[in-house]
Design a protein around this motif. Sequence first.
Motif, PDB file in Angstrom:
ATOM      1  N   ALA A 147       0.903  -1.403  -0.102  1.00 52.51           N
ATOM      2  CA  ALA A 147      -0.094  -0.333  -0.060  1.00 52.51           C
ATOM      3  C   ALA A 147       1.035   1.250  -0.005  1.00 52.51           C
ATOM      4  N   ALA A 148       1.989   1.199   0.712  1.00 51.43           N
ATOM      5  CA  ALA A 148       2.928   2.244   0.621  1.00 51.43           C
ATOM      6  C   ALA A 148       3.495   2.593  -0.472  1.00 51.43           C
ATOM      7  N   GLU A 149       3.824   1.703  -1.156  1.00 45.29           N
ATOM      8  CA  GLU A 149       4.419   1.830  -2.528  1.00 45.29           C
ATOM      9  C   GLU A 149       3.516   2.293  -3.532  1.00 45.29           C
ATOM     10  N   GLY A 150       2.269   2.049  -3.267  1.00 48.51           N
ATOM     11  CA  GLY A 150       1.193   2.379  -4.363  1.00 48.51           C
ATOM     12  C   GLY A 150       0.980   3.825  -4.111  1.00 48.51           C
ATOM     13  N   GLU A 151       0.989   4.260  -2.723  1.00 51.66           N
ATOM     14  CA  GLU A 151       0.704   5.676  -2.428  1.00 51.66           C
ATOM     15  C   GLU A 151       1.923   6.572  -2.890  1.00 51.66           C
ATOM     16  N   GLN A 152       3.287   5.996  -2.960  1.00 50.07           N
ATOM     17  CA  GLN A 152       4.386   6.851  -3.356  1.00 50.07           C
ATOM     18  C   GLN A 152       4.051   6.713  -5.043  1.00 50.07           C
ATOM     19  N   LYS A 153       3.817   5.798  -5.594  1.00 47.08           N
ATOM     20  CA  LYS A 153       3.681   5.799  -7.101  1.00 47.08           C
ATOM     21  C   LYS A 153       2.351   6.776  -7.515  1.00 47.08           C
ATOM     22  N   ALA A 154       1.446   6.913  -6.816  1.00 45.26           N
ATOM     23  CA  ALA A 154       0.438   7.664  -7.084  1.00 45.26           C
ATOM     24  C   ALA A 154       0.922   9.208  -6.970  1.00 45.26           C
TER      25      ALA A 154
ATOM     26  N   ARG B 218       3.777  10.472  -7.174  1.00 43.61           N
ATOM     27  CA  ARG B 218       4.589  10.712  -8.163  1.00 43.61           C
ATOM     28  C   ARG B 218       4.011  11.108  -9.455  1.00 43.61           C
ATOM     29  N   ALA B 219       2.722  10.236  -9.722  1.00 37.80           N
ATOM     30  CA  ALA B 219       2.040  10.485 -10.826  1.00 37.80           C
ATOM     31  C   ALA B 219       1.390  11.658 -10.671  1.00 37.80           C
ATOM     32  N   LEU B 220       0.404  12.003  -9.616  1.00 36.44           N
ATOM     33  CA  LEU B 220       0.050  13.440  -9.529  1.00 36.44           C
ATOM     34  C   LEU B 220       0.952  14.417  -9.536  1.00 36.44           C
ATOM     35  N   LYS B 221       2.047  14.591  -9.139  1.00 34.36           N
ATOM     36  CA  LYS B 221       3.160  15.559  -9.301  1.00 34.36           C
ATOM     37  C   LYS B 221       3.095  15.802 -10.630  1.00 34.36           C
ATOM     38  N   GLU B 222       3.380  14.682 -11.426  1.00 26.32           N
ATOM     39  CA  GLU B 222       3.864  14.928 -12.857  1.00 26.32           C
ATOM     40  C   GLU B 222       2.573  15.406 -13.631  1.00 26.32           C
TER      41      GLU B 222
END
Length: 268
Positions: free
Chosen positions: A209-216, A218-222
């Motif tokens: 879950a933490a890895e998913g939040e981290q990837k999400a 980064r995607a929102l920032k981009e």
Amino acid sequence: RGQEQHTEQDGDIGCCGYILMAFSYVLVALFFPLSLCLTIKVVQEYERAVIFRLGRVLPGGAKGPGLFFILPCIDDFKKTDMRTLTYDVPPQEILTKDSVTVAVDAVIYIRIFDATMATVNVSDAYQSTRLLAATTLRNVLGTRLMAELLTDRESIASNMKVQLDEATDPWGVKVERVEIKDVRLPIQLQRAMAAEAEASREARAKIVAAEGEQKASRALKEAADVMMESPAAIQLRYLQTLNSIAAEKNSTIIFPLPIDVMATFMKK
């Protein structure tokens, strides 16, 4: 090898033995054909007969299957079943190498490959093999860790088979297969292992879950960076949101209001 040794020992029965043999032949001839009922015996396809003459094993090994001839008064024989037999080793309370008490039961498949050795070298070949199997099971598992009992059953069974086969070879017994049926752990240990497994699963779930939040993130920032470069992209996003809300037949009406306009009113 066992048959050769017995053959060498049974070559001479002495003068008295030959006299008794001659007397037996005379009896067979005198009472022929009634004597055939006592002299002709039959063994099944899966059996062999070991013949003793004056207490000595006859040369040539076991007889059968089919008909064979014995002399009255001086010959005796013992039948041996050559089929594969299955034996359940009773559950054994075993202390493993890491000091855990477990109950283990197994099954072995055995057969007699030499009827003469199984008759002469041991009083009860099957019972002796069963007792040896229980002892070997305790000795082999006592040198293993609990984790190995649960995950490496094939290796343990193979090791047991080799040891049993070597020990029972002089008895004319072949151990064809050994299987570990069940390993029963204490209730408290089962609960502890279940709690450990559950905690491990929860830890892995949190990591995922933490890895998913981290990837999400980064995607929102981009995506935010892309929208900042093109103001019209924000308006298109607003329209896309309204379209998705209208498709659901929602009664809520949303009026997008730019944040810059709100900032202007707040300054005034």
